[in-house]
Write an enzyme that holds these catalytic residues in place. Structure first.
Site, PDB file in Angstrom:
ATOM      1  N   LYS A 161       0.878  -1.303  -0.209  1.00 22.81           N
ATOM      2  CA  LYS A 161       0.182   0.022  -0.128  1.00 22.81           C
ATOM      3  C   LYS A 161       0.919   1.231   0.101  1.00 22.81           C
ATOM      4  O   LYS A 161       1.860   1.181   0.897  1.00 22.81           O
ATOM      5  CB  LYS A 161      -0.680   0.169   1.344  1.00 22.81           C
ATOM      6  CG  LYS A 161      -1.392   1.228   1.861  1.00 22.81           C
ATOM      7  CD  LYS A 161      -2.571   1.002   2.677  1.00 22.81           C
ATOM      8  CE  LYS A 161      -2.400   2.185   3.877  1.00 22.81           C
ATOM      9  NZ  LYS A 161      -3.611   1.964   5.027  1.00 22.81           N
ATOM     10  N   LEU A 162       0.763   2.129  -0.908  1.00 19.36           N
ATOM     11  CA  LEU A 162       1.474   3.339  -0.910  1.00 19.36           C
ATOM     12  C   LEU A 162       0.544   4.409  -0.452  1.00 19.36           C
ATOM     13  O   LEU A 162      -0.576   4.780  -0.737  1.00 19.36           O
ATOM     14  CB  LEU A 162       1.849   3.623  -2.417  1.00 19.36           C
ATOM     15  CG  LEU A 162       2.733   2.720  -3.188  1.00 19.36           C
ATOM     16  CD1 LEU A 162       2.814   3.153  -4.726  1.00 19.36           C
ATOM     17  CD2 LEU A 162       3.955   2.349  -2.668  1.00 19.36           C
ATOM     18  N   LYS A 163       1.260   5.243   0.401  1.00 14.43           N
ATOM     19  CA  LYS A 163       0.538   6.571   1.050  1.00 14.43           C
ATOM     20  C   LYS A 163       0.516   7.412  -0.045  1.00 14.43           C
ATOM     21  O   LYS A 163       1.936   7.773  -0.815  1.00 14.43           O
ATOM     22  CB  LYS A 163       1.324   7.045   2.084  1.00 14.43           C
ATOM     23  CG  LYS A 163       0.777   6.047   3.432  1.00 14.43           C
ATOM     24  CD  LYS A 163      -0.201   6.068   3.870  1.00 14.43           C
ATOM     25  CE  LYS A 163      -0.629   5.735   5.146  1.00 14.43           C
ATOM     26  NZ  LYS A 163      -2.075   5.889   5.674  1.00 14.43           N
ATOM     27  N   LYS A 263     -10.741  -0.954  11.470  1.00 15.60           N
ATOM     28  CA  LYS A 263      -9.866  -0.672  12.568  1.00 15.60           C
ATOM     29  C   LYS A 263     -10.469  -0.857  13.685  1.00 15.60           C
ATOM     30  O   LYS A 263     -11.573   0.064  14.050  1.00 15.60           O
ATOM     31  CB  LYS A 263      -9.040   0.479  12.360  1.00 15.60           C
ATOM     32  CG  LYS A 263      -7.971   0.653  11.322  1.00 15.60           C
ATOM     33  CD  LYS A 263      -7.150   2.054  11.314  1.00 15.60           C
ATOM     34  CE  LYS A 263      -6.513   2.079  10.205  1.00 15.60           C
ATOM     35  NZ  LYS A 263      -6.088   3.597   9.730  1.00 15.60           N
TER      36      LYS A 263
HETATM   37  O1  OSB Z   1      -4.604   5.524   7.322  1.00 17.22           O
HETATM   38  O2  OSB Z   1      -4.297   3.277   7.609  1.00 17.22           O
HETATM   39  C1  OSB Z   1      -3.999   4.668   7.719  1.00 17.22           C
HETATM   40  C2  OSB Z   1      -1.109   5.142  10.157  1.00 17.22           C
HETATM   41  C3  OSB Z   1      -1.482   5.849  11.116  1.00 17.22           C
HETATM   42  C4  OSB Z   1      -2.540   6.593  10.954  1.00 17.22           C
HETATM   43  C5  OSB Z   1      -3.403   6.352   9.693  1.00 17.22           C
HETATM   44  C6  OSB Z   1      -3.130   5.216   8.909  1.00 17.22           C
HETATM   45  C7  OSB Z   1      -1.718   4.656   9.104  1.00 17.22           C
HETATM   46  C8  OSB Z   1      -1.474   3.505   8.415  1.00 17.22           C
HETATM   47  C9  OSB Z   1      -0.552   2.617   9.003  1.00 17.22           C
HETATM   48  O3  OSB Z   1      -1.467   3.260   7.292  1.00 17.22           O
HETATM   49  C10 OSB Z   1      -0.191   1.406   8.320  1.00 17.22           C
HETATM   50  C11 OSB Z   1       0.730   0.503   9.144  1.00 17.22           C
HETATM   51  O4  OSB Z   1       0.689   0.328  10.499  1.00 17.22           O
HETATM   52  O5  OSB Z   1       1.797   0.092   8.418  1.00 17.22           O
HETATM   53 MG    MG Z   2      -5.978   4.572   6.049  1.00 11.03          MG
END
Ligand code: OSB
Ligand code: MG
Length: 367
Positions: A161-163, A263
């Protein structure tokens, strides 16, 4: 059981490398752990809140405050309680789902320990292992991103998953596809960084055959997501927007999403997370397990959740060494791209006292 005290433990866990998303840059995970004390034993919970209110409106100091002032005293005055009773007892306090989730989790853990039952069994989970993806923060350059992705693929992660954010979206996706091919399971997460006016820009991601685009728009814009979904081929997945089973049902009815990230912390606990799963499954909507850069405590419980049958996409539940040099529980190790679902009684792990002590910033007992 009866709560005799609750300890709020503030930890600082240095990250192996900084994590950058549209909403934050993190170098260490400042988190809140809870330990409930009962006559029948203790129980542990982890709060998903980040130090700053940038993912959701909750934040560590705020969660500690509402727990200390309202939530813990209410449960302590309630006498005999069960984990099922926690959410109804706390319902008159609005919001604060992450704080409530942590407290319910700790009570659930204590209850399961007393009953010698695993969380996976209590939730009705059906798998022994869970396939794991990894969330890759934004990098300073495309070559650096490709190095990081190559490392995770070598370790066996089954999905990347890419941010993304405006200015870091089409090019990194194209580069990962060109470098690693079309077979890599690939998705993106915007943490709400786009607006409805960006529909044509986001449609430029369509040719790359992404599994999903996560939370492109603001968390309260269900209709905007529904409108955007009509303009994109890539399925929309919601994260921040889905705060309860009822909102999940609404989002599905509105066609605001085709996939849901679950979550437990965001929806107020593992029991509500189970209901979100059930609603999605009844509608044929795939779900996967998100993560808040959690310690082994949250990770153990997330793996039990992710073993439910509706979790048909790999989650963000990565191995301990994806995040931390020092894990506060026995570390979770990736084997063939999978993590084991804890089978022990309770949520499956117990924090190691020396590790907790080493990383503790502050402890406070409410009794
Ligand atoms: O949107 O999933 C998210 C981390 C902090 C806040 C929001 C998010 C995230 C991640 C972390 O994407 C994913 C991970 O723990 O590798
Ligand atoms: Mg997210």
């Amino acid at each position: 059981m009866r709560l005799e005290g609750v300890e709020l433990i503030r930890l600082r866990l240095p990250l192996l490398s900084p994590f950058r998303a549209s909403v934050l840059t993190m170098e260490a995970r400042d988190l809140l752990l809870l330990r409930v004390i009962t006559r029948d034993g203790e129980g542990w919970g982890e709060c998903g809140a980040l130090p700053d209110p940038v993912y959701s409106e909750e934040y560590v100091e705020g969660a500690a405050h509402v727990l200390r002032t309202f939530l813990v005293p209410t449960l302590m005055q309630a006498g005999e309680i069960t984990a099922d009773a926690v959410a109804p007892l706390l319902a008159r306090f609005k919001g604060h789902r992450m704080a409530k989730a942590a407290l319910e989790m700790a009570v659930l853990d204590a209850e399961l320990r007393a009953r010698q039952m695993s969380l996976a069994a209590a939730l009705g989970s059906t798998r022994d292992t869970v396939p794991c993806g990894v969330s890759v923060g934004m990098a300073d350059s495309i070559p650096q991103l490709l190095d990081v992705v190559a490392g995770y693929l070598d370790q066996g992660y089954v999905r990347i998953k890419l941010k993304i954010e405006p200015g870091w979206d089409v090019e990194p996706v194209r580069a990962v596809r060109e470098c690693f091919g079309d077979d890599v399971l690939l998705q993106v997460d915007a943490n709400g960084a786009y607006t409805p006016a960006d529909a044509r820009l986001l449609a430029r991601l369509d040719p790359f055959d992404l599994l999903l685009i996560e939370q492109p728009l603001d968390e309260d814009d269900l209709l905007g997501h529904a409108e955007l979904a009509r303009q994109l081929r890539t399925p929309i997945c919601l994260d921040e927007s889905i705060t309860s089973a009822r909102i999940a049902a609404d989002a599905i009815s509105l066609r605001a999403c085709r996939i849901v990230n679950i979550k437990a912390s965001r929806v107020g606990g593992y029991l509500e997370a189970r209901r979100v799963h059930d609603v999605c499954r009844a509608h044929g909507v795939p779900v996967w397990c998100g993560d808040m850069i959690e310690s082994g405590v949250g990770r153990a419980a997330d793996l039990a959740l992710a073993a439910l049958p509706g979790f048909t996409l790999p989650g963000d539940t990565s191995a301990s060494d994806r995040y931390f040099r020092t894990e506060i529980t026995e570390p979770f190790l990736l084997v063939d791209g999978h993590l084991p679902v804890p089978t022990g009684p309770e949520i499956g792990v117990t924090p190691i006292p020396e590790r907790v002590a080493e990383l503790t910033v502050n402890r406070e007992l409410i009794d």
